[in-house]
Design a protein around this motif. Structure first.
Motif, PDB file in Angstrom:
ATOM      1  N   UNK A 251       0.868  -1.169   0.000  1.00  0.00           N
ATOM      2  CA  UNK A 251       0.000   0.000   0.000  1.00  0.00           C
ATOM      3  C   UNK A 251       0.908   1.223   0.000  1.00  0.00           C
ATOM      4  N   UNK A 252       0.626   2.153  -0.851  1.00  0.00           N
ATOM      5  CA  UNK A 252       1.493   3.336  -0.959  1.00  0.00           C
ATOM      6  C   UNK A 252       1.054   4.376   0.056  1.00  0.00           C
TER       7      UNK A 252
ATOM      8  N   UNK B 151       1.698  -7.591   3.376  1.00  0.00           N
ATOM      9  CA  UNK B 151       1.953  -8.633   4.393  1.00  0.00           C
ATOM     10  C   UNK B 151       2.195  -8.005   5.766  1.00  0.00           C
ATOM     11  N   UNK B 152       2.850  -6.826   5.770  1.00  0.00           N
ATOM     12  CA  UNK B 152       3.105  -6.143   7.049  1.00  0.00           C
ATOM     13  C   UNK B 152       1.802  -5.622   7.643  1.00  0.00           C
ATOM     14  N   UNK B 153       0.960  -5.099   6.750  1.00  0.00           N
ATOM     15  CA  UNK B 153      -0.351  -4.632   7.235  1.00  0.00           C
ATOM     16  C   UNK B 153      -1.125  -5.794   7.851  1.00  0.00           C
TER      17      UNK B 153
ATOM     18  N   UNK C  46     -14.250  -2.925   9.749  1.00  0.00           N
ATOM     19  CA  UNK C  46     -15.617  -2.453   9.480  1.00  0.00           C
ATOM     20  C   UNK C  46     -15.640  -0.964   9.156  1.00  0.00           C
ATOM     21  N   UNK C  47     -14.778  -0.215   9.850  1.00  0.00           N
ATOM     22  CA  UNK C  47     -14.790   1.248   9.649  1.00  0.00           C
ATOM     23  C   UNK C  47     -14.072   1.615   8.348  1.00  0.00           C
ATOM     24  N   UNK C  48     -12.890   1.074   8.148  1.00  0.00           N
ATOM     25  CA  UNK C  48     -12.078   1.521   7.003  1.00  0.00           C
ATOM     26  C   UNK C  48     -12.471   0.815   5.703  1.00  0.00           C
ATOM     27  N   UNK C  49     -12.599  -0.484   5.748  1.00  0.00           N
ATOM     28  CA  UNK C  49     -12.831  -1.210   4.488  1.00  0.00           C
ATOM     29  C   UNK C  49     -14.315  -1.376   4.156  1.00  0.00           C
ATOM     30  N   UNK C  50     -15.150  -1.441   5.191  1.00  0.00           N
ATOM     31  CA  UNK C  50     -16.568  -1.673   4.909  1.00  0.00           C
ATOM     32  C   UNK C  50     -17.395  -0.390   4.976  1.00  0.00           C
ATOM     33  N   UNK C  51     -16.770   0.678   5.460  1.00  0.00           N
ATOM     34  CA  UNK C  51     -17.424   1.997   5.448  1.00  0.00           C
ATOM     35  C   UNK C  51     -18.578   2.137   6.427  1.00  0.00           C
ATOM     36  N   UNK C  52     -18.606   1.307   7.464  1.00  0.00           N
ATOM     37  CA  UNK C  52     -19.685   1.443   8.451  1.00  0.00           C
ATOM     38  C   UNK C  52     -19.368   2.584   9.418  1.00  0.00           C
ATOM     39  N   UNK C  53     -20.394   3.227   9.900  1.00  0.00           N
ATOM     40  CA  UNK C  53     -20.201   4.292  10.894  1.00  0.00           C
ATOM     41  C   UNK C  53     -20.050   3.641  12.272  1.00  0.00           C
TER      42      UNK C  53
ATOM     43  N   UNK D 258      -2.321   6.740   8.810  1.00  0.00           N
ATOM     44  CA  UNK D 258      -2.445   5.277   8.846  1.00  0.00           C
ATOM     45  C   UNK D 258      -3.748   4.806   8.187  1.00  0.00           C
ATOM     46  N   UNK D 259      -4.798   5.565   8.443  1.00  0.00           N
ATOM     47  CA  UNK D 259      -6.084   5.223   7.801  1.00  0.00           C
ATOM     48  C   UNK D 259      -5.958   5.273   6.281  1.00  0.00           C
ATOM     49  N   UNK D 260      -5.196   6.269   5.809  1.00  0.00           N
ATOM     50  CA  UNK D 260      -4.986   6.380   4.352  1.00  0.00           C
ATOM     51  C   UNK D 260      -4.211   5.184   3.815  1.00  0.00           C
ATOM     52  N   UNK D 261      -3.203   4.753   4.578  1.00  0.00           N
ATOM     53  CA  UNK D 261      -2.400   3.594   4.153  1.00  0.00           C
ATOM     54  C   UNK D 261      -3.281   2.346   4.094  1.00  0.00           C
ATOM     55  N   UNK D 262      -4.056   2.179   5.136  1.00  0.00           N
ATOM     56  CA  UNK D 262      -4.931   0.992   5.178  1.00  0.00           C
ATOM     57  C   UNK D 262      -5.925   1.026   4.014  1.00  0.00           C
TER      58      UNK D 262
END
Lengths: 164, 108
Positions: free
Chosen positions: A89-90, A103-105, A122-129, B4-8
């Motif tokens: 991830x950049x 892999x580190x993440x 749930x918050x970052x990838x699924x966009x739930x509040x 970090x949120x941006x990286x994730x």
């Protein structure tokens, strides 16, 4: 279930299939089991009489329960929620390395508590509040917010020394 | 959003397989099929209930009609007396008008 409800469910699947999958893999640690869990949930939903009014938290909760059932049956595995072919991830942030390998993440996420990891996903990838996560987990909102904040702090601390 | 949120967020996620999409599509198709026979079955149930009910009602109506006596021919006998009798048996040559009949219905 009538025609329009079935169509709503179909649209929901098309829109949220990726998010449901990421969430299910994060719980089962296995992609095949995650797909089984999602399939099972949709089959059950299609047999139901009516759809609940707030579909998103409800379906995420169903997937969570199905994924936990699968996990209990088949045990812990370690497949990643990240794409295996993606190297990294950049990062655009100056405080963090420019490139963070997936892999580190993954390793960092695995070292968090299950509550912290689940809330971050749930918050970052699924966009739930936070409110939706609180409903889904049936946990007070401040607790959910605290899991999230603590998880991010831990993850940051884990990522920086390992990469530098 | 923090660094970090941006990286994730920037990480590429594993995607569900096309097999899952196919399985979900099959589940939807199966649900549609399940619905169709049930509608037909519902119609069948209604027919099964209503058809014998209708037949029984028709049978009841037919059987409860009052039985009529068979029709008998009615014979009327007119007996003219006095001058009318003579008028009818030996009508005068000049009589052009028809006689005026008065009838009295009487049950025997």
């Amino acid at each position: 279930m009538n025609f329009s409800e079935r169509e709503s469910l179909r649209i929901f699947y098309v829109e949220f299939r990726q998010q449901l999958y990421t969430y299910a893999v994060s719980i089962t640690g296995n992609r095949e089991s995650a797909e089984d869990a999602i399939h099972c949930v949709f089959q059950r939903m299609l047999r139901r009489g009516r759809l609940p009014s707030n579909l998103r938290p409800y379906l995420f909760r169903c997937v969570r329960n199905a994924a936990l059932d699968t996990l209990r049956r088949s045990g812990v595995r370690a497949e990643s929620i990240f794409d295996d072919s993606s190297a990294a991830a950049v990062a655009e942030a100056p405080a963090l390395p420019a490139v963070v390998p997936a892999s580190e993440l993954e390793r960092g996420l695995q070292r968090l508590s299950s509550d912290e990891r689940e809330t971050i996903i749930l918050k970052i990838y699924d966009g739930l509040t936070f409110q939706e996560i609180s409903e889904l987990r049936q946990t007070p909102l401040p607790t959910v917010a605290s899991w999230y904040r603590r998880g991010l702090e831990k993850l940051k601390a884990l990522l920086i020394p390992e990469i530098q | 959003m923090s660094d970090l949120e941006q990286i994730l967020k920037a990480a590429h996620m594993a995607v569900p397989s096309s097999a899952l999409d196919r399985r979900i599509e099959e589940a939807f198709a199966a649900a549609e099929k399940r619905l169709k026979p049930s509608r037909t079955a519902r119609c069948g149930w209604w027919l099964a209930i209503l058809a014998p009910l209708g037949a029984a009602t028709a049978l009841f109506l037919v059987s409860s009609r009052p039985q009529r006596e068979p029709l008998q021919p009615i014979t009327y006998r007119f007996v003219a007396q006095g001058p009318m009798r003579q008028f009818l048996t030996e009508p005068p040559q000049s009589a052009t008008l028809l006689p005026h009949f008065v009838t009295h219905a009487q049950t025997p």
